[in-house]
Scaffold this motif. Structure first.
Motif, PDB file in Angstrom:
ATOM      1  N   GLY A 151       0.788  -1.234   0.000  1.00 22.92           N
ATOM      2  CA  GLY A 151       0.000   0.000   0.000  1.00 22.92           C
ATOM      3  C   GLY A 151       0.814   1.274   0.000  1.00 22.92           C
ATOM      4  N   PHE A 152       2.162   1.164   0.016  1.00 24.21           N
ATOM      5  CA  PHE A 152       2.996   2.364   0.016  1.00 24.21           C
ATOM      6  C   PHE A 152       3.134   2.906  -1.407  1.00 24.21           C
ATOM      7  CE2 PHE A 152       4.530  -0.177   3.619  1.00 24.21           C
ATOM      8  CZ  PHE A 152       4.395   0.746   4.645  1.00 24.21           C
ATOM      9  N   GLU A 153       3.300   4.230  -1.518  1.00 30.41           N
ATOM     10  CA  GLU A 153       3.572   4.842  -2.810  1.00 30.41           C
ATOM     11  C   GLU A 153       5.081   4.911  -3.006  1.00 30.41           C
ATOM     12  OE1 GLU A 153       1.656   8.562  -3.378  1.00 30.41           O
ATOM     13  OE2 GLU A 153      -0.363   7.723  -3.345  1.00 30.41           O
ATOM     14  N   VAL A 154       5.528   4.491  -4.195  1.00 33.18           N
ATOM     15  CA  VAL A 154       6.956   4.463  -4.490  1.00 33.18           C
ATOM     16  C   VAL A 154       7.261   5.493  -5.570  1.00 33.18           C
ATOM     17  CG1 VAL A 154       8.899   3.049  -5.242  1.00 33.18           C
ATOM     18  CG2 VAL A 154       7.067   2.028  -3.882  1.00 33.18           C
ATOM     19  N   GLU A 155       8.291   6.302  -5.300  1.00 37.60           N
ATOM     20  CA  GLU A 155       8.691   7.350  -6.225  1.00 37.60           C
ATOM     21  C   GLU A 155      10.088   7.052  -6.763  1.00 37.60           C
ATOM     22  OE1 GLU A 155       6.546  11.028  -3.810  1.00 37.60           O
ATOM     23  OE2 GLU A 155       8.712  10.785  -3.734  1.00 37.60           O
ATOM     24  N   MET A 156      10.330   7.417  -8.036  1.00 31.93           N
ATOM     25  CA  MET A 156      11.683   7.382  -8.568  1.00 31.93           C
ATOM     26  C   MET A 156      12.257   8.783  -8.454  1.00 31.93           C
ATOM     27  SD  MET A 156      13.213   6.479 -12.350  1.00 31.93           S
ATOM     28  CE  MET A 156      12.895   4.722 -12.319  1.00 31.93           C
ATOM     29  N   ASP A 157      13.336   8.905  -7.689  1.00 25.93           N
ATOM     30  CA  ASP A 157      13.970  10.202  -7.464  1.00 25.93           C
ATOM     31  C   ASP A 157      15.007  10.465  -8.559  1.00 25.93           C
ATOM     32  OD1 ASP A 157      14.554  12.561  -6.245  1.00 25.93           O
ATOM     33  OD2 ASP A 157      15.781  11.700  -4.651  1.00 25.93           O
ATOM     34  N   ASP A 158      15.268  11.728  -8.836  1.00 20.77           N
ATOM     35  CA  ASP A 158      16.279  12.148  -9.817  1.00 20.77           C
ATOM     36  C   ASP A 158      16.001  11.602 -11.213  1.00 20.77           C
ATOM     37  OD1 ASP A 158      17.616  13.477  -7.819  1.00 20.77           O
ATOM     38  OD2 ASP A 158      18.974  11.808  -7.389  1.00 20.77           O
ATOM     39  N   PHE A 159      14.729  11.493 -11.575  1.00 21.98           N
ATOM     40  CA  PHE A 159      14.391  10.966 -12.900  1.00 21.98           C
ATOM     41  C   PHE A 159      14.973  11.885 -13.971  1.00 21.98           C
ATOM     42  CE2 PHE A 159      11.657  10.628 -16.660  1.00 21.98           C
ATOM     43  CZ  PHE A 159      11.669   9.259 -16.865  1.00 21.98           C
ATOM     44  N   GLY A 160      15.670  11.265 -14.936  1.00 22.14           N
ATOM     45  CA  GLY A 160      16.271  12.033 -16.014  1.00 22.14           C
ATOM     46  C   GLY A 160      17.723  12.342 -15.779  1.00 22.14           C
ATOM     47  N   SER A 161      18.258  11.987 -14.598  1.00 21.50           N
ATOM     48  CA  SER A 161      19.662  12.290 -14.317  1.00 21.50           C
ATOM     49  C   SER A 161      20.591  11.243 -14.906  1.00 21.50           C
ATOM     50  CB  SER A 161      19.892  12.380 -12.805  1.00 21.50           C
ATOM     51  OG  SER A 161      19.601  11.143 -12.199  1.00 21.50           O
ATOM     52  N   GLY A 162      20.051  10.071 -15.219  1.00 21.08           N
ATOM     53  CA  GLY A 162      20.871   8.995 -15.759  1.00 21.08           C
ATOM     54  C   GLY A 162      20.564   8.740 -17.217  1.00 21.08           C
ATOM     55  N   TYR A 163      20.873   7.499 -17.649  1.00 18.00           N
ATOM     56  CA  TYR A 163      20.718   7.177 -19.061  1.00 18.00           C
ATOM     57  C   TYR A 163      19.706   6.052 -19.302  1.00 18.00           C
ATOM     58  CZ  TYR A 163      25.011   9.875 -19.333  1.00 18.00           C
ATOM     59  OH  TYR A 163      25.940  10.867 -19.221  1.00 18.00           O
ATOM     60  N   SER A 164      19.048   5.631 -18.237  1.00 13.86           N
ATOM     61  CA  SER A 164      18.152   4.483 -18.414  1.00 13.86           C
ATOM     62  C   SER A 164      16.773   4.746 -17.843  1.00 13.86           C
ATOM     63  CB  SER A 164      18.760   3.249 -17.747  1.00 13.86           C
ATOM     64  OG  SER A 164      18.991   3.524 -16.380  1.00 13.86           O
ATOM     65  N   SER A 165      16.403   6.017 -17.727  1.00 12.25           N
ATOM     66  CA  SER A 165      15.108   6.346 -17.134  1.00 12.25           C
ATOM     67  C   SER A 165      13.965   5.729 -17.924  1.00 12.25           C
ATOM     68  CB  SER A 165      14.943   7.863 -17.074  1.00 12.25           C
ATOM     69  OG  SER A 165      15.997   8.436 -16.342  1.00 12.25           O
ATOM     70  N   LEU A 166      14.007   5.866 -19.232  1.00 12.25           N
ATOM     71  CA  LEU A 166      12.916   5.360 -20.061  1.00 12.25           C
ATOM     72  C   LEU A 166      12.817   3.850 -19.970  1.00 12.25           C
ATOM     73  CD1 LEU A 166      13.393   7.620 -23.212  1.00 12.25           C
ATOM     74  CD2 LEU A 166      11.821   7.927 -21.296  1.00 12.25           C
ATOM     75  N   ASN A 167      13.954   3.177 -19.958  1.00 12.42           N
ATOM     76  CA  ASN A 167      13.948   1.723 -19.859  1.00 12.42           C
ATOM     77  C   ASN A 167      13.349   1.262 -18.538  1.00 12.42           C
ATOM     78  OD1 ASN A 167      14.746  -0.946 -20.866  1.00 12.42           O
ATOM     79  ND2 ASN A 167      16.146  -0.917 -19.125  1.00 12.42           N
ATOM     80  N   MET A 168      13.643   1.999 -17.457  1.00  5.95           N
ATOM     81  CA  MET A 168      13.122   1.635 -16.141  1.00  5.95           C
ATOM     82  C   MET A 168      11.601   1.743 -16.095  1.00  5.95           C
ATOM     83  SD  MET A 168      15.257   0.484 -13.964  1.00  5.95           S
ATOM     84  CE  MET A 168      15.955  -0.388 -15.362  1.00  5.95           C
ATOM     85  N   LEU A 169      11.048   2.711 -16.834  1.00 10.68           N
ATOM     86  CA  LEU A 169       9.593   2.922 -16.789  1.00 10.68           C
ATOM     87  C   LEU A 169       8.829   1.711 -17.310  1.00 10.68           C
ATOM     88  CD1 LEU A 169       9.220   6.647 -17.908  1.00 10.68           C
ATOM     89  CD2 LEU A 169       8.974   5.680 -15.616  1.00 10.68           C
ATOM     90  N   LYS A 170       9.434   0.967 -18.216  1.00 15.44           N
ATOM     91  CA  LYS A 170       8.731  -0.217 -18.712  1.00 15.44           C
ATOM     92  C   LYS A 170       9.023  -1.457 -17.873  1.00 15.44           C
ATOM     93  CE  LYS A 170      12.097  -1.849 -22.152  1.00 15.44           C
ATOM     94  NZ  LYS A 170      12.256  -3.182 -21.554  1.00 15.44           N
ATOM     95  N   GLU A 171      10.050  -1.373 -17.001  1.00  8.26           N
ATOM     96  CA  GLU A 171      10.431  -2.519 -16.179  1.00  8.26           C
ATOM     97  C   GLU A 171       9.707  -2.548 -14.839  1.00  8.26           C
ATOM     98  OE1 GLU A 171      12.310  -4.974 -17.040  1.00  8.26           O
ATOM     99  OE2 GLU A 171      12.969  -4.182 -18.965  1.00  8.26           O
ATOM    100  N   VAL A 172       9.332  -1.385 -14.322  1.00  5.59           N
ATOM    101  CA  VAL A 172       8.768  -1.332 -12.974  1.00  5.59           C
ATOM    102  C   VAL A 172       7.626  -0.326 -12.928  1.00  5.59           C
ATOM    103  CG1 VAL A 172      10.449   0.420 -12.261  1.00  5.59           C
ATOM    104  CG2 VAL A 172       9.333  -0.965 -10.530  1.00  5.59           C
ATOM    105  N   VAL A 173       6.597  -0.658 -12.157  1.00  8.56           N
ATOM    106  CA  VAL A 173       5.451   0.233 -11.978  1.00  8.56           C
ATOM    107  C   VAL A 173       5.734   1.164 -10.806  1.00  8.56           C
ATOM    108  CG1 VAL A 173       2.987   0.375 -11.516  1.00  8.56           C
ATOM    109  CG2 VAL A 173       3.896  -1.524 -12.871  1.00  8.56           C
ATOM    110  N   LEU A 174       5.609   2.480 -11.039  1.00  6.83           N
ATOM    111  CA  LEU A 174       5.874   3.476 -10.009  1.00  6.83           C
ATOM    112  C   LEU A 174       4.654   4.353  -9.816  1.00  6.83           C
ATOM    113  CD1 LEU A 174       9.417   4.470 -11.263  1.00  6.83           C
ATOM    114  CD2 LEU A 174       8.935   3.203  -9.182  1.00  6.83           C
TER     115      LEU A 174
END
Length: 740
Positions: A631-654
């Motif tokens: 039931g916790f909300e999970v956030e991805m911090d510093d989105f866009g600071s790396g090189y794999s942000s887009l790939n992560m979006l399809k790998e994990v639900v945030l």
């Protein structure tokens, strides 16, 4: 005709006889195949010769054991004796591990209040009063009697016989006798057989038996008064009744005529104390004479011993302590000589010992020191620090010295094993510290060696060999790291480390929608320590999890308080990759916090940096899934600071993305950055993921983000991080913008 009748009568008689024999024989034959009944009997083992542990066999033996075994044999059952673990027999009656408990003088009530039943008397046991002999006992019913706690049932029987008597129970016989000598009781009561054993102890020779106060009690087995208990007692009574009286007397006589008491060390000490006192005096006198006689000899050896402490026994070079002294001496006597101090380590020395034997390893070390001593001068020193680590003070030289060291020491040592037919090259890691002018003024050899060790560690951690010079910056950082790591627990305990909150706002409505929990360290000794300084050090030391646990717990406490005040708010807390490595089940830790503080899981937003997903994606994704399932909300911090942000979006639900504003705050084409950020926002909105922009510092940035549809923001333009008391005073609105 008569003979025929006689024959018929005989036949009928034989038939009846066979039938009769069959009736009686069949049960006997059947019973021979049935298992023998076995009773477990609980007994105290501190009552020699009635019950005690035989020192040779380790089994429970004694008069009571032999009597019950005789009864068992007579009645056709078997018995197993077990030492009771309860403090007294009454409590043992309630333990279902024992079929029977003994000895009892009569039936008593169990500790739980149940009625009991006892067997026939096995033997009449005489009970005797014992005191110090200073006064005679004329009326047993008017005295204070000491007994063992395990004799609680006997004590009840005695109380019934002598209603006026006062009985005090003690844990052991030693406690009983101590109470008697302190006049807490007038006498002690036990059966005569046990006294015959106990009073053999030399220190108890002052105790006297009072024959006039003697009386006898029965010696019976008991159990709870149940149908099963009555069956056991009935069977036992058959055996007891069948024991001849002469057999009982023989058993008692056998144990009472044997010398069962074994002297302990303290018994011998007590018995021969006068001889020991005299012997001790003579011994002390002899020692004093020897000390006086050898005093001059010891003084002569003292200096030799001191020198031995300064020498390594294996290699013959200086020990760590001896090296320290020698370096101090050389620096004092040669203040104008430029020196270096090195810390040397053989790589994989444990492998050498394990593979070729420790003797080969020892010979290698001795060879190394022998070669080194050949080239060192009187103004230089070598010492064995520990194991395969050697330290060398060397006068600074040029290329010629380096070539000499390589030719006469390093090369021969490097090829030592190879030259002896072993396919192994010895490798060195060396750290070198060049002495500074201050080192000659304030000589601190251990500090110099620490510098050299830091340089050696740098070589070793590269998994190569060679040498490295000490870097002062590295030393300062090492000291700083050690200070922060060592002070962390005290800083948390004292409140130096605090949780601050940076509000998160809805730019459109101006309302505070939540906050991010951040850490601040206000050291009493060093002032404010920046998170950018202490957090990397704690991460490197593996202690960031301890700090984060403190932050999480503090946030949950604050949330509970705010809930009680009717203020509903969400707080984002950071979860690092190291936290998950330290506690793979960290999701359950958050769940425990939520339940303990009675929080809604929606009140805790768990921030995980984008880089964490890249470095250990499988574990992070698994943890994210568990957190969201709870039931916790999970956030991805510093989105866009790396090189794999887009790939992560399809790998994990945030649940939410925190935008990094470096596209419009860093160097480069700002217009291009705005375009990229614009499309990122559109993309996140299209896939249905909520977002918040962090690091908003200007009105221009806020307006631009608002125009893109990004309403939630966090940054210095709105609020800086603040202590909890300041955060609680906010009215829930952002500052008025300049255009308003």
């Amino acid at each position: 005709m008569n003979s025929k009748r006689i024959y018929t009568s005989i036949s009928i008689a034989l038939l009846f006889l066979v039938i009769s024999l069959g009736v009686f024989v069949m049960p006997v034959i059947a019973s021979s195949d049935s298992p023998t009944q076995e009773f477990t009997i609980g007994v105290p083992i501190d009552r020699c010769p009635m019950f005690y542990i035989d020192s040779d066999s380790g089994e429970i033996v004694g008069i009571g054991v032999d009597l019950m075994k005789s009864a068992a044999k007579e009645a056709g059952f078997e018995v197993v004796f077990k030492a009771i673990s309860e403090p007294n027999l009454k409590e043992a009656l309630d333990n279902t591990e024992y079929d029977l408990v003994m000895p009892f003088g009569s039936a008593v009530t169990s500790a739980s209040g149940d009625a009991t039943i006892v067997s026939e008397n096995l033997i009449q046991t005489p009970f005797t009063i014992v005191n110090t002999g200073k006064q005679s006992i004329s009326d047993i019913s008017a005295i204070r009697i000491g007994m063992l706690k395990s004799q609680g049932g006997v004590a009840e029987t005695v109380k019934q016989l002598y209603p006026g008597i006062t009985i005090i129970l003690y844990d052991s016989m030693a406690d009983c006798i101590k109470a008697l000598r302190k006049n807490e009781v007038d006498a002690l009561l036990h059966n005569s057989y046990t006294w015959s054993y106990v009073l053999q102890k030399p220190s108890y020779k002052d105790l006297k038996v009072q024959p006039s106060a003697m009386f006898s009690m029965d010696f019976r087995a008991g159990t709870l008064d149940t149908a099963e208990g009555r069956k056991r007692i009935e069977l036992i009574n058959e055996g007891i009744t069948a024991i001849p009286e002469t057999k009982k007397q023989a058993i008692a006589l056998d144990y009472t005529t044997r010398d069962l008491y074994v002297y302990s060390f303290w018994d011998y000490l007590y018995q021969y104390k006068y001889f020991l006192i005299v012997g001790t005096i003579l011994f002390i006198a002899l020692v004093i004479m020897l000390v006086l006689r050898q005093k001059s000899y010891f003084e002569e050896q003292k200096e030799k011993m001191r020198l031995m402490e300064d020498i390594d026994p294996l290699t013959g070079v200086l020990s760590h302590n001896g090296f320290r002294k020698k370096v101090e001496e050389l620096l004092i006597n040669n203040p104008d000589t430029a020196y270096t101090i090195s810390y040397n380590n053989i790589k994989d020395f444990k492998f050498i010992n394990d593979s070729f034997g420790w003797k080969v390893g020892d010979e290698l070390l001795k060879f190394w020191t022998e070669r080194s001593l050949e080239i060192l001068t009187d103004k230089e020193a070598i010492g064995r620090y520990d194991g395969d680590h050697f330290v060398i003070l060397r006068c600074m030289g040029g290329n010629e010295q380096i070539l000499q060291d390589e030719k006469y020491v390093l090369a021969p040592v490097r090829n030592y094993l190879k030259d002896r037919g072993k396919d192994f090259i010895v490798r060195f890691c060396t750290g070198i510290y060049v002495l500074m002018p201050d080192d000659y003024k304030d000589i601190n050899v251990d500090k110099m060696l620490d510098y050299a060790r830091i340089a050696e560690r740098k070589v070793r951690e590269t998994k190569k060999e060679g040498f490295e010079f000490y870097n002062p910056t590295q030393w300062d950082r090492g000291k700083q790291s050690a200070g922060i790591v060592s002070r962390l627990p005290a800083a948390v305990e004292s409140g130096e480390i605090q949780v601050w909150y940076q509000p998160q706002v809805n730019y459109k409505t101006g309302k505070i929608t939540g906050a991010e929990a951040l850490c601040r360290w206000n050291s009493k000794k060093n002032g404010n320590i920046s998170p950018g300084e202490f957090i990397p050090i704690l991460e490197e030391a593996g202690l960031i999890y301890d700090l984060d646990c403190h932050v999480w717990d503090t946030v949950c406490k604050d949330l509970r308080r705010w809930n009680e005040q009717g203020r509903d708010i969400c707080v984002s807390v950071n979860l690092s990759r190291q936290d998950i490595v330290k506690n793979p089940d960290v999701a359950e830790h958050f769940n425990t916090l939520k339940e303990f503080y009675n929080l809604s899981p929606k009140q805790l937003r768990i921030e995980i940096t984008e880089s964490a997903y890249v470095e250990n994606s499988d574990v992070i994704i698994k943890t994210t899934t568990k957190l969201r399932e709870a039931g916790f909300e999970v956030e991805m911090d510093d989105f866009g600071s790396g090189y794999s942000s887009l790939n992560m979006l399809k790998e994990v639900v945030l649940d939410r993305i925190k935008l990094d504003l470096r596209f419009i705050t860093g160097s480069g084409d700002q217009k291009m950055g705005r375009t990229i950020l614009s499309y990122m926002v559109q993309m996140l909105q299209a896939i249905g993921t909520s977002l918040i922009a962090e690091g908003v510092e200007t009105l221009e940035q806020a307006d631009f983000l608002g125009s893109l549809g990004c309403e939630e923001m966090q940054g210095y333009y709105f609020y800086k991080p603040m202590p909890v008391d300041e955060f609680e005073k906010l009215d829930g609105f952002v500052k008025k913008s300049e255009k308003q």
